[in-house]
Design an enzyme around this catalytic site. Structure first.
Site, short mmCIF file in Angstrom:
data_model
loop_
_atom_site.label_atom_id
_atom_site.label_comp_id
_atom_site.label_asym_id
_atom_site.label_seq_id
_atom_site.Cartn_x
_atom_site.Cartn_y
_atom_site.Cartn_z
N TYR A 175 1.48 9.45 -0.36
CA TYR A 175 1.11 8.03 -0.50
C TYR A 175 0.68 7.78 -1.93
CZ TYR A 175 -1.27 3.58 -0.04
OH TYR A 175 -1.65 2.28 -0.20
N GLU A 233 2.86 -0.51 -3.82
CA GLU A 233 2.60 0.54 -2.83
C GLU A 233 3.86 1.32 -2.53
OE1 GLU A 233 1.80 -0.47 1.39
OE2 GLU A 233 -0.06 0.66 1.11
#
Ligand code: ADP
Ligand code: MG
Length: 396
Positions: free
Chosen positions: A119, A207
């Protein structure tokens, strides 16, 4: 403003980030040619909607056993079959709400051989007043769940705006993501690229979930979500051109034409308020008395009759609205202007639901007189508390 994954990847590619080859399509007839442009042997068919959680999402029309909104395909025929299955249907994910979103575009992408899913995001960390990287080795799944259960697995690296991404920052990020060898050297190139894209394009969120380490050791951006700061859009015509209005709330688009700060919500009491603070307080007090607001709406300090009329029309056009609360403190904005706007709008569009108006401040007597003389079925309220009670009671 949000954009689609395929647009975000195109943008990041322009900055030099490693993304897979892919082709966006809107018709079943384009699927085969799109897949033929890719190397194979693995393909991925990805729903393009402005919401995450697509992989685990469900298509309303396809029944509970159907596959989700991101599908792997091993042959070109499988790509085409999946495109036929998905296109035009409604995908419900954790982020779409129960109504879901219609999938009108698919991204056919080269399938990657994944070793690890990480992530990585960039955001504005208000606590330190800097752009920060937020990273975790636990990518690919629900990062909110990771943050909840194992917050120590999420690492924050804030960037000094004077220095940019330093080699010390790169080392921290590589360590946090446990990148070594080729992946670490890819990271060294990638992190400054992402920071540059973020700052140059005035993003508010970038993101990448997941950022992957492939079996050959290289990094690749496998998913990308980008939000831009709406206040900076005036200096990015290229970004503005990426806007997909079909993904946005029609009422919010209409409101933006009149410079109204409007956010559609799920409740049934429409609110027209001046000042963001008062608008928040109005929403809070509606909730306190047991109802939910249908919207946030700040008509602003310098609103004129035209703006108030437009705002009122947007509220009344929403079929979910069962009652309207107008709550105005006349400071710069004068109460009689608001009253004139309300009366003009009601005369134009009619009034099918209860309307409670609370006016206070500059020209309040004039404003009240205009409402009284209008002959419209308006309930006057004395203060915020009284107004909230009255509209909640009227809606029932
Ligand atoms: P979402 O976050 O909306 O569910 P993603 O793009 O993150 O969508 O895809 C979900 C999962 O599908 C990823 O975590 C990854 O495991 C897999 N995936 C997505 N794109 C590819 C690809 N190009 N190659 C291989 N697997 C992929
Ligand atoms: Mg994802």
């Amino acid at each position: 403003m949000n954009i689609h994954e395929y647009q975000a990847k195109e943008l990041l590619k322009g900055f030099g980030a490693p993304v897979a080859e892919g082709v966006a399509i809107t018709e079943v007839s384009q699927a085969e040619a799109a897949a033929r442009q890719l190397p194979g042997p693995l393909y991925v068919v990805k729903s393009q909607i402005h919401a995450g959680g697509r992989g685990k999402g469900k298509f309303t029309e396809l029944g509970p056993d159907a596959k989700g909104g991101v599908r792997l395909a091993k042959t070109i025929d499988e790509v085409v079959a999946n495109v036929r299955d998905m296109l035009g249907n409604t995908l419900v994910t954790k982020q779409t709400g129960d109504a879901g979103k219609q999938v009108n575009r698919l991204y056919i992408e080269d399938g990657a051989d994944i070793d690890r899913e990480l992530y990585l995001s960039l955001l504005v960390d208000r606590a330190v007043g800097r752009v920060a990287f937020v990273v975790s080795t636990e990518g690919g799944m629900d990062i909110e769940a990771v943050a909840e259960a194992t917050p120590e697995k999420i690492i924050n690296v804030a960037i000094d705006p004077e220095a940019g991404v330093t080699s010390a920052d790169v080392a921290k990020l590589n360590e946090a993501l446990q990148l070594t060898g080729q992946a670490a050297s890819d990271g060294e190139t990638l992190f400054p690229i992402l920071y540059k894209a973020f700052t140059e394009k005035d993003m508010s969120l970038l993101e990448i979930n997941p950022l992957i380490v492939m079996t050959d050791g290289r990094l690749r951006v496998l998913d990308a979500k980008v939000s831009f700061d709406g206040n900076a859009l005036f200096r990015h015509d290229d970004v503005k051109a990426l806007r997909d209005e079909s993904e946005e709330d029609a009422k919010e688009i209409e409101a933006s034409k009149y410079d109204l700060a409007y956010v559609a919500l799920d409740g049934d009491i429409g609110c027209m308020v001046n000042g963001a603070g008062l608008a928040m307080a109005t929403m809070d007090i509606i909730k306190l008395y047991g109802k939910e607001p249908a919207n946030f709406l700040d008509v602003g300090g310098g609103a004129n009759k035209e703006k108030v009329t437009a705002a009122f029309k947007i509220i009344t056009a929403d079929p979910a609205v069962k009652g309207i609360l107008v709550n105005i403190f006349g400071g710069i904005m004068k109460c009689d202007i608001i009253a004139e706007g309300v009366v003009a709008a009601v005369k134009e569009v009619g009034l099918k639901v209860p309307l409670v108006v609370r006016l206070e401040g500059t020209n309040v007597e004039k404003g009240k007189a205009i409402l009284n003389e209008s002959g419209l079925a308006i309930t006057a309220a004395d203060d915020l508390d009284d107004a909230a009670k009255k509209i909640v009671a009227a809606v029932g």
